[in-house]
Design a protein around this motif. Sequence first.
Motif, PDB file in Angstrom:
ATOM      1  N   THR A  24      -0.281  -0.271  -8.299  1.00  0.00           N
ATOM      2  CA  THR A  24      -0.200  -0.772  -6.928  1.00  0.00           C
ATOM      3  C   THR A  24       1.040  -0.252  -6.203  1.00  0.00           C
ATOM      4  OG1 THR A  24       0.898  -2.776  -7.704  1.00  0.00           O
ATOM      5  CG2 THR A  24      -1.490  -2.873  -7.461  1.00  0.00           C
ATOM      6  N   ASP A  25       1.864   0.514  -6.878  1.00  0.00           N
ATOM      7  CA  ASP A  25       3.066   1.087  -6.261  1.00  0.00           C
ATOM      8  C   ASP A  25       2.791   2.542  -5.899  1.00  0.00           C
ATOM      9  OD1 ASP A  25       5.537   1.997  -5.470  1.00  0.00           O
ATOM     10  OD2 ASP A  25       6.577   1.405  -7.311  1.00  0.00           O
ATOM     11  N   PRO A  26       2.674   2.851  -4.601  1.00  0.00           N
ATOM     12  CA  PRO A  26       2.363   4.221  -4.198  1.00  0.00           C
ATOM     13  C   PRO A  26       3.356   5.249  -4.743  1.00  0.00           C
ATOM     14  CG  PRO A  26       2.213   2.760  -2.312  1.00  0.00           C
ATOM     15  CD  PRO A  26       2.783   1.958  -3.445  1.00  0.00           C
ATOM     16  N   ALA A  27       4.600   4.867  -4.920  1.00  0.00           N
ATOM     17  CA  ALA A  27       5.590   5.820  -5.455  1.00  0.00           C
ATOM     18  C   ALA A  27       5.212   6.245  -6.872  1.00  0.00           C
ATOM     19  CB  ALA A  27       6.986   5.202  -5.434  1.00  0.00           C
ATOM     20  N   ASN A  28       4.706   5.316  -7.681  1.00  0.00           N
ATOM     21  CA  ASN A  28       4.259   5.662  -9.038  1.00  0.00           C
ATOM     22  C   ASN A  28       3.073   6.612  -8.992  1.00  0.00           C
ATOM     23  OD1 ASN A  28       6.166   4.078 -10.269  1.00  0.00           O
ATOM     24  ND2 ASN A  28       4.792   2.368 -10.648  1.00  0.00           N
ATOM     25  N   VAL A  29       2.122   6.319  -8.113  1.00  0.00           N
ATOM     26  CA  VAL A  29       0.915   7.142  -8.020  1.00  0.00           C
ATOM     27  C   VAL A  29       1.266   8.546  -7.534  1.00  0.00           C
ATOM     28  CG1 VAL A  29      -1.326   7.382  -6.880  1.00  0.00           C
ATOM     29  CG2 VAL A  29      -0.573   5.137  -7.683  1.00  0.00           C
ATOM     30  N   ILE A  30       2.065   8.637  -6.484  1.00  0.00           N
ATOM     31  CA  ILE A  30       2.444   9.946  -5.958  1.00  0.00           C
ATOM     32  C   ILE A  30       3.275  10.711  -6.992  1.00  0.00           C
ATOM     33  CG2 ILE A  30       3.816  11.105  -4.171  1.00  0.00           C
ATOM     34  CD1 ILE A  30       2.746   8.889  -2.239  1.00  0.00           C
ATOM     35  N   ALA A 106      -5.196  -0.797  -3.565  1.00  0.00           N
ATOM     36  CA  ALA A 106      -4.847  -1.112  -2.171  1.00  0.00           C
ATOM     37  C   ALA A 106      -5.154  -2.573  -1.870  1.00  0.00           C
ATOM     38  CB  ALA A 106      -5.602  -0.197  -1.215  1.00  0.00           C
ATOM     39  N   LEU A 107      -6.325  -3.032  -2.293  1.00  0.00           N
ATOM     40  CA  LEU A 107      -6.674  -4.438  -2.048  1.00  0.00           C
ATOM     41  C   LEU A 107      -5.732  -5.367  -2.806  1.00  0.00           C
ATOM     42  CD1 LEU A 107     -10.570  -4.226  -2.123  1.00  0.00           C
ATOM     43  CD2 LEU A 107      -9.075  -4.434  -0.134  1.00  0.00           C
ATOM     44  N   THR A 108      -5.406  -5.004  -4.031  1.00  0.00           N
ATOM     45  CA  THR A 108      -4.472  -5.804  -4.821  1.00  0.00           C
ATOM     46  C   THR A 108      -3.094  -5.834  -4.156  1.00  0.00           C
ATOM     47  OG1 THR A 108      -5.663  -5.226  -6.838  1.00  0.00           O
ATOM     48  CG2 THR A 108      -3.438  -6.056  -7.112  1.00  0.00           C
ATOM     49  N   SER A 109      -2.696  -4.717  -3.566  1.00  0.00           N
ATOM     50  CA  SER A 109      -1.379  -4.600  -2.941  1.00  0.00           C
ATOM     51  C   SER A 109      -1.243  -5.409  -1.661  1.00  0.00           C
ATOM     52  CB  SER A 109      -1.068  -3.132  -2.643  1.00  0.00           C
ATOM     53  OG  SER A 109      -0.967  -2.415  -3.846  1.00  0.00           O
TER      54      SER A 109
END
Length: 153
Positions: A24-30, A106-109
């Motif tokens: 749920t952390d975009p920084a981790n995904v990117i 995204a929904l979880t976030s």
Amino acid sequence: MRPSLSAFLSGLIFALGLGLGGMTDPANVIGFLDIAGDWDYRLAFVMGGAIAVHAALRPLIHKRERPLFAEKFPSFSISWVDCKLLVGAGLFGVGWGLGGYCPGPALTSLASGATQVFIFVPAMFAGMYLAQVLQARHGAGVETPRLGATPSP
């Protein structure tokens, strides 16, 4: 267990797993998608764990005659790669890479209250709606050509 309770508990476990896994952390995904730069390998373990659980349980589940809360296992009418699948997968990947979110996380976030997720989720739903409108307008039942297949006359 009733189907609605089962669905709720499954969604809750999924959401907790996404949060604990860092999805749920975009920084981790990117960081995970940045294989040419400062690659963050940790999400590979999240993905590997999910694949391992699926690989172990799918054969056991399909030994049953039917699912617990349905009459039969779903069958899928399309079993080949077509242009719509490739374009959809490409758009999904570009959106995930640019935004750092995919639909479930995204929904979880939304629970985080982060401003960017409150922009991303409505945009995601708008895109889903637009895809449905375009599909209805251009005939959802029309078969698209398979890749590498020769078109019929």
